[in-house]
Scaffold this motif. Sequence first.
Motif, PDB file in Angstrom:
ATOM      1  N   ALA A  23     -28.562 -29.321 -16.857  1.00  0.00           N
ATOM      2  CA  ALA A  23     -28.862 -27.888 -16.794  1.00  0.00           C
ATOM      3  C   ALA A  23     -29.975 -27.600 -15.804  1.00  0.00           C
ATOM      4  O   ALA A  23     -29.977 -26.555 -15.150  1.00  0.00           O
ATOM      5  CB  ALA A  23     -29.253 -27.383 -18.183  1.00  0.00           C
ATOM      6  N   ARG A  24     -30.917 -28.536 -15.669  1.00  0.00           N
ATOM      7  CA  ARG A  24     -32.043 -28.339 -14.752  1.00  0.00           C
ATOM      8  C   ARG A  24     -31.569 -28.182 -13.299  1.00  0.00           C
ATOM      9  O   ARG A  24     -32.131 -27.412 -12.525  1.00  0.00           O
ATOM     10  CB  ARG A  24     -32.993 -29.528 -14.857  1.00  0.00           C
ATOM     11  N   HIS A  25     -30.518 -28.911 -12.943  1.00  0.00           N
ATOM     12  CA  HIS A  25     -30.057 -28.909 -11.549  1.00  0.00           C
ATOM     13  C   HIS A  25     -28.740 -28.161 -11.354  1.00  0.00           C
ATOM     14  O   HIS A  25     -28.237 -28.092 -10.226  1.00  0.00           O
ATOM     15  CB  HIS A  25     -29.894 -30.352 -11.054  1.00  0.00           C
ATOM     16  N   ALA A  26     -28.180 -27.610 -12.422  1.00  0.00           N
ATOM     17  CA  ALA A  26     -26.863 -26.981 -12.330  1.00  0.00           C
ATOM     18  C   ALA A  26     -26.861 -25.772 -11.406  1.00  0.00           C
ATOM     19  O   ALA A  26     -25.891 -25.529 -10.679  1.00  0.00           O
ATOM     20  CB  ALA A  26     -26.377 -26.581 -13.719  1.00  0.00           C
ATOM     21  N   ASN A  27     -27.939 -24.999 -11.412  1.00  0.00           N
ATOM     22  CA  ASN A  27     -27.980 -23.791 -10.584  1.00  0.00           C
ATOM     23  C   ASN A  27     -27.832 -24.132  -9.103  1.00  0.00           C
ATOM     24  O   ASN A  27     -27.038 -23.522  -8.384  1.00  0.00           O
ATOM     25  CB  ASN A  27     -29.298 -23.048 -10.817  1.00  0.00           C
ATOM     26  N   ASP A  28     -28.586 -25.141  -8.650  1.00  0.00           N
ATOM     27  CA  ASP A  28     -28.499 -25.541  -7.242  1.00  0.00           C
ATOM     28  C   ASP A  28     -27.103 -26.054  -6.903  1.00  0.00           C
ATOM     29  O   ASP A  28     -26.569 -25.767  -5.816  1.00  0.00           O
ATOM     30  CB  ASP A  28     -29.528 -26.635  -6.938  1.00  0.00           C
TER      31      ASP A  28
END
Length: 435
Positions: free
Chosen positions: A283-288
């Motif tokens: 979830a921490r890197h999903a946006n990127d």
Amino acid sequence: MITTLGFVMMLGIIALILLKRLPPVVAFALVPVAASLLAGFTPAETGGFIKDGLTAVAPTATLFIFAILYFGIMRERGMFDPLVNFLIKRTRGEPLRVAIVTVLVAAIAHLDGVGAATFLLTIPAFLPLYQRLNMSPLILLCLVGLSAGVINMVPWGGPTARAAATAGVDASELWLPLIPVQALGIVLLLGLASYFGIKAQRHNRVTGHGHASGDMSAYLLPPRETALPLSDWRYWANVGLTLIILLILFTGAFPLYASFMVGLGIALLLNYPRPEAQGKELARHANDALQMALVMLAAGILLGILAGAGMSDGMAGALIELLPAGSASVLHLIVGFFGVPLGMLFSPDAYYFALMPIVRDIATAAGVPVEAVARAMLIGENTGFSISPVVPSVYLAIGLAGVELREHLKFTFLWAWGIGIILLAFAWLIGAIGG
């Protein structure tokens, strides 16, 4: 009508992106569909074009998602920190040295001719160094992209393979006279890197960021709370896993996107054994990962409609008709001169398989060797491939660098075109493209 719509569509999309009127994902998704329907194609036919386009970009989009997630975990665990600190020490904190090293590393990394691989190798490693030295990621993206573009003329690269197939000659035969052109290109890029580096050094001295020499300990990356110490076996397991993926990348033993899919699974198990921790890290890197993947998939709509609706073929023919009479013998030079902007309008397949056959037939009828035609068209398109909105790996690069497409285009376009023109002129002087 199809040709006119094609020009209006491409120019409109570029203008909308540069003027910040629509995000790329919206422009790529809506404008081509509207153009296809206006051209008289049914929704079913338009859907078929879109399916073909998505099929073409799906591996790159998949690669992007899993590579971003993978490298995000590696950054959190501090895998790049020792390398970044080593580079900082070696460069003595001088942006000049950093910029020059960027060109050399990118050129070496791109010897395999794979743009996505080069971006994956260079940008994640160099970006923390640029950030630490107060250097814009646009400089990093510009130098890496242009360096890869110059090296991209190797005979095993995609553009040269396409050009050789269209010209009906051996790829090595096209490439050998271009070696001096590539050498000059690297020299020019080292000069450009020096300019960027000196400018950044002066800015840092004024603002108090960074220094040119002396003790570098103050500029080393601070320890991350989530980073693994060098004494932890998991750190070296991460390094080993990454090296294995890179080895697979160079050997082509396994699809690159599949390598990162498997690698991500292993990385999650190594670093976050508990499912809850794995979910939080994803979830921490999903946006990127998802934002740029959406843009790439939307770009697949554009590519599919360009090819399926015949817009690429129509635009290529219309460009030739605009040329003045008697220009057949220099047609390849004219097209080569505009190679960078043309590469932003045409996908590589359209450029080499739709536009080049027309240029080839007209120029060779005027006595121009077919090899000269192919080389002239290779130089400009290759130099500017990293700024083309219709090249999927460009979205991988800007995603890794954390910049927007319009910012990258505004910063790099004139440098790319200028270097492309100089290389074309040099190729003409040494007789590689006629004379």
